[in-house]
Each structure stands twice: as C-alpha cells, then as structure tokens.
Design a protein around this motif. Structure first.
Motif, mmCIF file in Angstrom:
data_model
loop_
_atom_site.group_PDB
_atom_site.id
_atom_site.type_symbol
_atom_site.label_atom_id
_atom_site.label_comp_id
_atom_site.label_asym_id
_atom_site.label_seq_id
_atom_site.Cartn_x
_atom_site.Cartn_y
_atom_site.Cartn_z
ATOM 1 N N GLY A 1 125.448 84.578 89.456
ATOM 2 C CA GLY A 1 124.027 84.592 89.772
ATOM 3 C C GLY A 1 123.274 85.488 88.798
ATOM 4 O O GLY A 1 123.841 86.441 88.240
ATOM 5 N N ASP A 2 121.968 85.194 88.646
ATOM 6 C CA ASP A 2 121.179 86.103 87.800
ATOM 7 C C ASP A 2 120.909 87.409 88.553
ATOM 8 O O ASP A 2 120.317 88.345 88.006
ATOM 9 C CB ASP A 2 119.892 85.449 87.273
ATOM 10 C CG ASP A 2 118.962 84.986 88.383
ATOM 11 O OD1 ASP A 2 119.319 85.114 89.569
ATOM 12 O OD2 ASP A 2 117.858 84.489 88.058
ATOM 13 N N SER A 3 121.415 87.508 89.794
ATOM 14 C CA SER A 3 121.429 88.795 90.505
ATOM 15 C C SER A 3 122.187 89.832 89.691
ATOM 16 O O SER A 3 122.066 91.028 89.940
ATOM 17 C CB SER A 3 122.084 88.633 91.888
ATOM 18 O OG SER A 3 123.353 88.014 91.773
ATOM 19 N N LYS B 1 122.609 76.274 88.484
ATOM 20 C CA LYS B 1 121.704 76.455 89.634
ATOM 21 C C LYS B 1 120.335 76.848 89.098
ATOM 22 O O LYS B 1 120.236 77.632 88.160
ATOM 23 C CB LYS B 1 122.226 77.542 90.584
ATOM 24 C CG LYS B 1 121.281 77.771 91.793
ATOM 25 C CD LYS B 1 121.942 78.573 92.890
ATOM 26 C CE LYS B 1 121.944 80.056 92.682
ATOM 27 N NZ LYS B 1 120.605 80.686 92.494
ATOM 28 N N HIS C 1 117.791 75.646 94.731
ATOM 29 C CA HIS C 1 117.638 76.971 95.388
ATOM 30 C C HIS C 1 116.184 77.065 95.843
ATOM 31 O O HIS C 1 115.282 77.088 95.005
ATOM 32 C CB HIS C 1 117.981 78.071 94.376
ATOM 33 C CG HIS C 1 117.928 79.469 94.910
ATOM 34 N ND1 HIS C 1 118.566 80.527 94.301
ATOM 35 C CD2 HIS C 1 117.310 80.005 95.987
ATOM 36 C CE1 HIS C 1 118.345 81.642 94.974
ATOM 37 N NE2 HIS C 1 117.569 81.354 96.011
ATOM 38 N N TYR D 1 130.752 88.516 88.425
ATOM 39 C CA TYR D 1 130.132 88.655 87.103
ATOM 40 C C TYR D 1 131.153 89.001 86.031
ATOM 41 O O TYR D 1 130.798 89.204 84.880
ATOM 42 C CB TYR D 1 129.045 89.747 87.147
ATOM 43 C CG TYR D 1 128.150 89.614 88.370
ATOM 44 C CD1 TYR D 1 127.216 88.593 88.454
ATOM 45 C CD2 TYR D 1 128.282 90.485 89.468
ATOM 46 C CE1 TYR D 1 126.423 88.437 89.586
ATOM 47 C CE2 TYR D 1 127.493 90.346 90.599
ATOM 48 C CZ TYR D 1 126.563 89.315 90.650
ATOM 49 O OH TYR D 1 125.784 89.161 91.777
ATOM 50 N N GLU E 1 117.459 80.412 100.801
ATOM 51 C CA GLU E 1 117.447 81.883 100.846
ATOM 52 C C GLU E 1 116.306 82.397 101.719
ATOM 53 O O GLU E 1 115.142 82.019 101.538
ATOM 54 C CB GLU E 1 117.321 82.460 99.417
ATOM 55 C CG GLU E 1 117.286 83.993 99.425
ATOM 56 C CD GLU E 1 117.585 84.654 98.092
ATOM 57 O OE1 GLU E 1 117.927 83.958 97.119
ATOM 58 O OE2 GLU E 1 117.488 85.894 98.026
ATOM 59 N N ASP F 1 123.791 80.409 87.026
ATOM 60 C CA ASP F 1 122.338 80.414 87.243
ATOM 61 C C ASP F 1 121.620 80.225 85.914
ATOM 62 O O ASP F 1 121.975 80.864 84.926
ATOM 63 C CB ASP F 1 121.910 81.781 87.807
ATOM 64 C CG ASP F 1 121.547 81.716 89.279
ATOM 65 O OD1 ASP F 1 121.407 80.603 89.828
ATOM 66 O OD2 ASP F 1 121.400 82.792 89.889
ATOM 67 N N VAL G 1 120.852 75.951 97.765
ATOM 68 C CA VAL G 1 120.855 77.282 98.398
ATOM 69 C C VAL G 1 119.548 77.448 99.170
ATOM 70 O O VAL G 1 118.466 77.135 98.656
ATOM 71 C CB VAL G 1 120.995 78.390 97.325
ATOM 72 C CG1 VAL G 1 120.722 79.770 97.924
ATOM 73 C CG2 VAL G 1 122.376 78.347 96.698
ATOM 74 N N ILE H 1 121.743 81.986 102.559
ATOM 75 C CA ILE H 1 121.812 83.447 102.395
ATOM 76 C C ILE H 1 120.586 83.954 103.148
ATOM 77 O O ILE H 1 119.450 83.699 102.746
ATOM 78 C CB ILE H 1 121.885 83.884 100.906
ATOM 79 C CG1 ILE H 1 121.847 85.414 100.788
ATOM 80 C CG2 ILE H 1 120.840 83.227 100.013
ATOM 81 C CD1 ILE H 1 122.380 85.962 99.473
ATOM 82 N N THR I 1 129.219 85.690 94.698
ATOM 83 C CA THR I 1 128.934 85.910 93.283
ATOM 84 C C THR I 1 130.085 86.685 92.657
ATOM 85 O O THR I 1 130.841 87.374 93.350
ATOM 86 C CB THR I 1 127.646 86.744 93.085
ATOM 87 O OG1 THR I 1 127.864 88.061 93.582
ATOM 88 C CG2 THR I 1 126.452 86.092 93.758
ATOM 89 N N VAL J 1 126.564 82.166 101.296
ATOM 90 C CA VAL J 1 126.773 82.893 100.044
ATOM 91 C C VAL J 1 126.308 84.335 100.226
ATOM 92 O O VAL J 1 125.330 84.595 100.950
ATOM 93 C CB VAL J 1 126.026 82.229 98.852
ATOM 94 C CG1 VAL J 1 124.557 82.022 99.105
ATOM 95 C CG2 VAL J 1 126.229 83.022 97.557
ATOM 96 N N LEU K 1 129.618 81.970 92.180
ATOM 97 C CA LEU K 1 128.293 81.866 91.567
ATOM 98 C C LEU K 1 128.100 83.036 90.613
ATOM 99 O O LEU K 1 128.176 84.197 91.032
ATOM 100 C CB LEU K 1 127.208 81.918 92.659
ATOM 101 C CG LEU K 1 125.780 82.162 92.171
ATOM 102 C CD1 LEU K 1 125.271 80.994 91.322
ATOM 103 C CD2 LEU K 1 124.834 82.408 93.345
ATOM 104 N N VAL L 1 126.189 88.237 97.776
ATOM 105 C CA VAL L 1 126.432 88.927 96.510
ATOM 106 C C VAL L 1 127.639 89.846 96.726
ATOM 107 O O VAL L 1 127.652 90.649 97.666
ATOM 108 C CB VAL L 1 125.174 89.728 96.091
ATOM 109 C CG1 VAL L 1 125.470 90.676 94.936
ATOM 110 C CG2 VAL L 1 124.034 88.767 95.724
HETATM 111 O O1 KIV Z 1 121.479 85.258 91.816
HETATM 112 C C1 KIV Z 1 122.130 85.155 92.859
HETATM 113 O O2 KIV Z 1 123.119 85.868 93.099
HETATM 114 C C2 KIV Z 1 121.704 84.146 93.815
HETATM 115 C C3 KIV Z 1 122.252 84.253 95.203
HETATM 116 C C4 KIV Z 1 121.665 85.403 95.903
HETATM 117 C C5 KIV Z 1 122.107 82.979 95.947
HETATM 118 O O3 KIV Z 1 120.922 83.309 93.492
#
Ligand code: KIV
Length: 261
Positions: free
Chosen positions: A43-45, A113, A137, A24, A178, A83, A176, A199, A22, A209, A41, A211
């Motif tokens: 990600g919404d993380s 995703k 995912h 950002y 998880e 995401d 993905v 993951i 990931t 993958v 990625l 983070v």
């Molecule tokens: O949001 C994210 O970072 C994810 C990964 C953990 C696969 O979906």
C-alpha cells in the motif's frame, strides 16, 4: 495453493473470507505469506508507516516498485497488489496505462489498486483493457485527504453505492471499502459480484485488510478505531535493544559463545 486474481471471485462465491495485509519488505512478506495470507498489499500507506510522511501524497511510483519487488521476492502463494500512488493515474488515460504497466512489469505484482469510484471508471476500464487487473478502493480514499478534509468516515450511501457499481462495471476484480458504516458496506457487498475487502467497514465484507504495522503494534503515531493491535512488537523491540545496550556497556556482550577464538 497459489492465490490468483480469479481465486478472488471464487472465494466470494464460496463465502470463504479473504484475508489481506500490507507489507513493504522481504522479511514481512515472507512471514505473512508463510501464515497463509491470501493477499499482500504493498500500500502507499508505506509513505506514512515506513517513511514517516504526514500522508500518502508524496509517495512515488519508483518507491512503490522498489518496495513491491522486495515483497514479491518474499512471497510464495499470496497474491501481490501494488498501489498506484497519487497523480500516477489522474493526468490522462495513456499515462495511467503506462504507469499501471510499469508497476506490474517492473515489480512483479499481479494487480494494481487505485482509489476512486465513478470518476475513475474510464481509467479502470482502460487499464483492465490493457490486461492489467485492477482492485478498486472507495469510501475514505487517503489520496483525496485534502478534498475530504481529513481522515473521516464516509457516510453518503447513494454515492458509495454508485461508486462501487461503477468500479465493478469498469472491470475491477475486487474493491476495498475504507471507513464506511457497516450497513452500507453490507448493502454494497450484497449488490456486487466482485469481492469487497473492508478496512473500517464492518464484518459483512467478503474480506478484511489491515496495515501490518498497526496490527503488530509498531506504528503508534495515531490509531484509528478500526485497528486491532494483536501484539505489541514495539515493546518487544525496545526490551531487546535495552538489553543489548546494557550488556554492551557492562561487558556481558559479546561473551565467549559469540566470539572467535
Ligand atoms: O495503502 C494502504 O495500505 C491501503 C489500505 C489501508 C487499504 O490502501
């Protein structure tokens, strides 16, 4: 060489493991792209590791687009995945296509995703039919955290296999996996023609993958079992900031070298 959506299947066929991390923002995107990562990625993380939310649910499409634009500006060769956040692809097929389209048009990412298996198959197909590539995912899907009762390993073999098959049949380009046991992830990987990216799903997936904030040790609110910390950047930052504070207080900084005369 630029990684494209079609590179993913080629990598599975040639057994070339896919690497995904990931990012950002611009700086992290530039750094990991320069290392030759295949996929970045957004990600919404980011809701948890960038914004400090408890979970990913509050993240909005506007936030995703804002961060993804910065990541796209920093990458040269990596494929960028965005995401789709919670409730942007659940209300209706039409809204899902509109939101996936906005994500791609406004951010510059190449693939969206989204989370879910059998129940999301129609939505995935509709988005793919609109010429927007999709990464699936399944397994632990953080947007369903309340329904799942927490961040738990998902062990229902038959459900996981049918979810994976539904995502592939709907036209997704990769998936993905998880937090699922390694043996089930292997079975899924062997049964699909699209690549699996794991993951917490063991070593048999077609790719992995993590983070980035976990991997470099800047996020320590909690550390799942599957996270390997490759360095401790938090300690490095703390050392640098402490040195700065001490030097300002003692008058050592700024010295002549950093001063206009
Ligand atoms: O949001 C994210 O970072 C994810 C990964 C953990 C696969 O979906």
């Amino acid at each position: 060489m630029k990684i494209t959506v079609s590179s993913l299947k080629e990598k599975k066929l040639s057994k070339d493991k896919i690497t995904m991390l990931t990012a950002y923002d611009f700086a992290y995107s530039q750094i990991i792209d320069s290392c030759g990562i295949d996929i970045i990625l957004v990600g919404d993380s980011l809701g948890m590791v960038f914004c400090g939310y408890e979970n990913t649910l509050p993240v909005t499409l506007d936030q995703m687009i804002y961060h993804t634009k910065a990541v796209v500006n920093g990458r040269t060769n990596s494929l960028v995945v965005i995401d789709l956040p919670f409730l942007t692809y659940h209300v209706s097929i039409e809204r899902s296509i509109e939101n996936a389209g906005r994500a791609i048009k406004e951010s510059g990412a190449e693939i969206v995703k989204l989370e879910g298996g059998v129940t999301m198959a129609k939505t995935i197909k509709a988005i793919v039919d609109a010429s927007i590539p999709v990464m699936g995912h399944i397994g632990l899907t953080p947007q369903s955290i309340h329904q799942m009762g927490g961040f738990k390993v998902q062990k229902e073999r038959d459900k996981l296999l049918s979810d994976a098959k539904a995502v592939e049949d709907a036209g997704a380009s990769a998936i993905v996996l998880e937090c699922i046991p390694e043996s089930i992830a292997k079975e899924i990987t062997d049964s699909l023609t699209i690549p699996t990216i794991g993951i917490g799903a063991g070593k048999y997936c077609d790719g992995q993958v993590l983070v980035i904030n976990d991997l470099i040790g800047v996020f320590d609110r909690f550390t799942p079992k599957f996270v390997k910390k490759y360095t401790n950047i938090k300690a490095n930052i703390q050392n640098a900031v402490n040195d700065y504070i001490n030097e300002v207080k003692s008058g050592k900084f700024p010295d002549d070298q950093h001063t206009f005369k």
